[in-house]
Design a protein around this motif. Structure first.
Motif, PDB file in Angstrom:
ATOM      1  N   ASP A  67       0.846  -1.184   0.000  1.00 57.89           N
ATOM      2  CA  ASP A  67       0.000   0.000   0.000  1.00 57.89           C
ATOM      3  C   ASP A  67       0.884   1.237   0.000  1.00 57.89           C
ATOM      4  O   ASP A  67       1.518   1.555   1.010  1.00 57.89           O
ATOM      5  N   ARG A 118      -6.237   3.107  -5.669  1.00 59.22           N
ATOM      6  CA  ARG A 118      -6.223   2.034  -6.658  1.00 59.22           C
ATOM      7  C   ARG A 118      -7.264   2.298  -7.739  1.00 59.22           C
ATOM      8  O   ARG A 118      -8.380   2.705  -7.444  1.00 59.22           O
ATOM      9  N   MET A 119      -6.866   2.100  -8.994  1.00 57.66           N
ATOM     10  CA  MET A 119      -7.753   2.356 -10.107  1.00 57.66           C
ATOM     11  C   MET A 119      -8.583   1.119 -10.400  1.00 57.66           C
ATOM     12  O   MET A 119      -8.052   0.024 -10.499  1.00 57.66           O
ATOM     13  N   THR A 120      -9.859   1.302 -10.515  1.00 55.85           N
ATOM     14  CA  THR A 120     -10.743   0.200 -10.864  1.00 55.85           C
ATOM     15  C   THR A 120     -10.668  -0.047 -12.368  1.00 55.85           C
ATOM     16  O   THR A 120     -10.265   0.831 -13.129  1.00 55.85           O
ATOM     17  N   PRO A 121     -11.070  -1.247 -12.826  1.00 55.95           N
ATOM     18  CA  PRO A 121     -11.071  -1.531 -14.272  1.00 55.95           C
ATOM     19  C   PRO A 121     -11.903  -0.518 -15.058  1.00 55.95           C
ATOM     20  O   PRO A 121     -11.559  -0.163 -16.182  1.00 55.95           O
ATOM     21  N   HIS A 122     -12.997  -0.057 -14.474  1.00 49.29           N
ATOM     22  CA  HIS A 122     -13.835   0.925 -15.160  1.00 49.29           C
ATOM     23  C   HIS A 122     -13.084   2.239 -15.361  1.00 49.29           C
ATOM     24  O   HIS A 122     -13.147   2.846 -16.441  1.00 49.29           O
ATOM     25  N   MET A 123     -12.375   2.669 -14.332  1.00 52.48           N
ATOM     26  CA  MET A 123     -11.605   3.908 -14.439  1.00 52.48           C
ATOM     27  C   MET A 123     -10.499   3.772 -15.480  1.00 52.48           C
ATOM     28  O   MET A 123     -10.231   4.698 -16.263  1.00 52.48           O
ATOM     29  N   LYS A 124      -9.828   2.618 -15.521  1.00 53.93           N
ATOM     30  CA  LYS A 124      -8.769   2.398 -16.498  1.00 53.93           C
ATOM     31  C   LYS A 124      -9.317   2.473 -17.920  1.00 53.93           C
ATOM     32  O   LYS A 124      -8.691   3.036 -18.818  1.00 53.93           O
ATOM     33  N   LYS A 125     -10.509   1.901 -18.125  1.00 54.91           N
ATOM     34  CA  LYS A 125     -11.105   1.913 -19.461  1.00 54.91           C
ATOM     35  C   LYS A 125     -11.426   3.342 -19.893  1.00 54.91           C
ATOM     36  O   LYS A 125     -11.214   3.713 -21.047  1.00 54.91           O
TER      37      LYS A 125
END
Length: 236
Positions: free
Chosen positions: A167, A172-179
């Motif tokens: 940590d 942390r970036m979620t998959p949705h944010m990365k997309k």
């Protein structure tokens, strides 16, 4: 599970230490789906005879044989029919014939890989043809336990825990944010002009015409048109 280690597996108090593996296997046997109480008892007696034969000291050998007989009789009290039936109910799962056959193949492959380094396909198929029911497969496992004594006493190795990422305080970036970020980057690359591209020429300014009116000329024309011949009217 291909591992059958019992929770306790201890021999009755005072029994020869040479019988310890056999006592563990006797308790584990009840957890092998399809194993009958008589089959487990017979497997224990076979294991005990082999264990006692391995005791070199004559006196200890005799003691081992007496303890084996005592333990065999004690198991009837330690594991009565009701307890054996409960263990079987927990060990067995209702499955289709296809799934059950696949599970037996998986267990047998695991056993041979663990204790014999593997098994050839033809030999495996031959064993599975004979051991095509829960009871027949349990009988096969008990025979293998006589060949590989640790079969019914080995416990499954502890599962390795996956290391958690450190940590660093960053969100942390979620998959949705990365997309979303990737889509935005692709759009920017499409509209971005290459560095060596010819710069666009600015359009020449359009000259606007001044709306200038010649008021003097207009007035003169109007005045000429509106001049009256007063003399002519006077004559009328």
């Amino acid at each position: 599970s291909p591992y059958f280690a019992p929770k306790d597996g201890a021999c009755p108090e005072g029994v020869s230490a040479a019988l310890a593996p056999c006592c563990a296997a006797r308790e584990a046997c009840a957890g092998v789906c399809g194993a009958t109480e008589d089959a487990c008892q017979a497997a224990f007696e076979t294991c005990a005879a082999t264990a006692c034969d391995g005791v070199d000291n004559t006196d200890e050998h005799d003691v081992c044989l007496k303890d084996a007989k005592l333990a065999s009789e004690s198991w009837r009290e330690i594991w009565p029919c009701a307890k054996h039936a409960a263990a079987q109910k927990k060990a067995c799962t209702c499955q289709s014939a296809v799934d059950a056959a696949a599970r037996r193949r998986q267990v047998l492959q695991h056993v041979y890989k663990r204790y014999a380094g593997g098994i050839e396909g033809d030999k495996l198929d031959g064993l599975l043809i004979k051991a095509d029911t829960p009871r027949a497969f349990a009988s096969l496992l008990l025979k293998l336990s006589a060949k590989y004594p640790a079969l019914l006493s080995d416990a499954a190795p502890p599962k390795k825990k996956k290391a958690k990422p450190a940590d660093d305080g960053e969100p942390r970036m979620t998959p949705h944010m990365k997309k979303i970020l990737e889509d935005r980057k692709r759009r920017n690359e499409k509209v971005k002009r290459p560095a060596d591209a010819t710069p666009l020429e600015k359009p020449a300014p359009v000259e606007e015409e001044d709306d200038v009116w010649d008021l003097d000329d207009g007035d003169e024309e109007d005045e000429d048109e509106e001049v009256l011949d007063l003399d002519a009217e006077g004559e009328l």
